[in-house]
Write a protein that holds these residues in place. Structure first.
Motif, short mmCIF file in Angstrom:
data_model
loop_
_atom_site.label_atom_id
_atom_site.label_comp_id
_atom_site.label_asym_id
_atom_site.label_seq_id
_atom_site.Cartn_x
_atom_site.Cartn_y
_atom_site.Cartn_z
N GLY A 161 0.66 -1.39 -0.31
CA GLY A 161 0.28 -0.32 0.10
C GLY A 161 0.90 1.47 -0.49
O GLY A 161 0.50 2.17 -0.29
N ALA A 162 2.04 1.49 0.83
CA ALA A 162 2.45 2.58 0.91
C ALA A 162 3.59 2.51 -0.55
O ALA A 162 3.71 3.82 -0.76
CB ALA A 162 3.91 2.50 1.72
N ALA A 163 3.92 1.30 -0.87
CA ALA A 163 4.85 1.76 -2.23
C ALA A 163 4.06 2.31 -3.59
O ALA A 163 3.83 2.76 -4.34
CB ALA A 163 5.16 0.19 -2.30
N ALA A 164 2.51 1.47 -3.46
CA ALA A 164 1.81 2.41 -3.82
C ALA A 164 1.14 3.88 -4.00
O ALA A 164 0.94 4.40 -4.83
CB ALA A 164 -0.11 1.19 -4.54
N ALA A 165 1.55 4.56 -3.05
CA ALA A 165 1.70 5.71 -2.60
C ALA A 165 2.46 5.95 -3.22
O ALA A 165 2.16 7.68 -4.36
CB ALA A 165 0.68 5.79 -1.19
N VAL A 166 4.01 6.32 -3.29
CA VAL A 166 4.61 6.34 -3.56
C VAL A 166 4.73 6.86 -5.43
O VAL A 166 4.71 7.55 -5.62
CB VAL A 166 6.41 5.74 -3.42
CG1 VAL A 166 7.46 6.22 -3.36
CG2 VAL A 166 6.24 6.03 -2.13
#
Ligand code: ADP
Ligand code: MG
Length: 325
Positions: A161-166
């Motif tokens: 999820g965090a990588a998708a935000a980046v």
């Protein structure tokens, strides 16, 4: 406002009784005792504007995040948080920014009953350096070197999820607005798995927190434990938001995306029930994603398997600040 007013106003809470420290903010040094039969677990993480966060990042979320990433290291050791120090370089004194930053910081600190005992404040490019300490019963910390052949490999939470935000913020991918907002929460407000880490320490052989991505971080366990890891990629839980990404990016986000701050750990097969029960108790999901095998000169230390248990040729590195290519 000078440096001392700033410390007094935003980083001193004289009304709170000290829980862990014998002497806190205000003297030349803080004083602490360690509980009998325990070891001190100490870790530090530094966040630099423009490198670890966007310079215009929401200060309340930043206050949360810079402590969260440190607490996550304690969680990965199985330690109970006790105290932390905060060293700040600030380009200028901005009262609104400082108020919001300290609000985010102390909200998370109070949740985990960790106490700010000191630090340093100076003018400079925005940089936040935190050092945390916790206590772990003597000899019971979960080390990266503890994995044993035959262990299950587990991870908490869905990943990516965090990588998708980046990916969204940097223009590598385009997510629908509401989905991007959900991913932002994963990136900006990671929840350190402290209670879970402490509870599994009785069973797990090795653990670390996933800051740089599962693939890169798991390699550290393989290296330190001199073993090899097989991961069934279909068993690695993906954040539901990843379904909005092209398949290749979704796979990269879940297997190699950083910043989730979930835990990856190994434990004997005999502990499956206990670990599942701890996850339920903590309101987390824990997934068994693979196993630890003996090291082999012929095979990569980290191997991904497809749904037919066939090895996949995937090469994901971990994040490296000094990598030049
Ligand atoms: P010194 O000159 O001995 O380094 P300082 O003037 O830097 O002391 O700090 C005074 C007190 O305030 C010390 O107890 C220090 O730990 C504390 N302190 C300084 N900056 C911070 C901060 N950002 N957060 C918490 N405590 C701080
Ligand atoms: Mg100082």
């Amino acid at each position: 406002m000078n440096e001392f007013d700033l410390i007094a106003r935003y980083f001193t809470r004289p009304t709170l009784p000290l829980q862990h420290a014998d002497l806190g903010v205000g003297d030349d040094a803080a004083l602490m005792s360690v509980s009998a039969g325990h070891q001190l677990a100490v870790s530090a993480d530094m966040l630099v504007a423009g490198r670890h966060f966007f310079a215009d990042a929401d200060p309340e979320r930043l206050g949360h995040k810079c402590l969260a990433v440190n607490l996550s290291d304690l969680a990965a050791m199985g330690a109970r948080p006790t105290w932390f120090t905060l060293s700040l370089a600030l380009p200028q004194i901005n009262p609104d920014w400082l108020a919001a930053f300290s609000r985010g910081l102390f909200a998370l600190a109070d949740e985990h009953q960790i106490e700010l005992v000191g630090g340093d404040t100076t003018r400079g490019p925005l940089t936040i350096a935190i050092q945390v300490a916790g206590e772990v019963p003597q000899g019971r910390a979960m080390l990266r070197s503890g994995a044993q052949v035959g262990d299950d490999i587990w991870v908490t939470g869905p990943l990516g999820g965090a990588a998708a935000a980046v990916m969204h913020r940097t223009g590598r991918a385009q997510l629908p607005v509401d989905i991007a907002r959900q991913c932002d929460l994963r990136l900006d407000l990671p929840q350190p798995r402290v209670a879970f880490g402490r509870a599994i320490a009785a069973y797990a052989h090795a653990a670390l927190d996933i800051s740089d991505g599962l693939a890169g971080d798991l390699r550290h366990i393989c290296q330190r434990s001199q073993c090899r890891a097989q991961i069934r990629i279909d068993d690695v839980p993906a954040a539901p938001q990843l379904s909005h990404l092209p398949a290749a990016l979704a796979l990269e986000a879940k297997l190699a995306g950083g910043d989730d701050y979930e835990l990856c750990f190994t434990a004997p097969q005999s502990a499956r029930q206990q670990i599942a029960a701890i996850a339920t108790h903590c309101g987390l999901s824990a997934s068994r994603i693979g196993s630890i095998l003996p090291a082999s000169a012929q095979t990569e230390p980290l191997q991904f398997l497809d749904s037919n248990d066939q090895p996949l040729a995937l090469s994901f590195g971990g994040f490296d600040h000094f990598k030049t290519t």
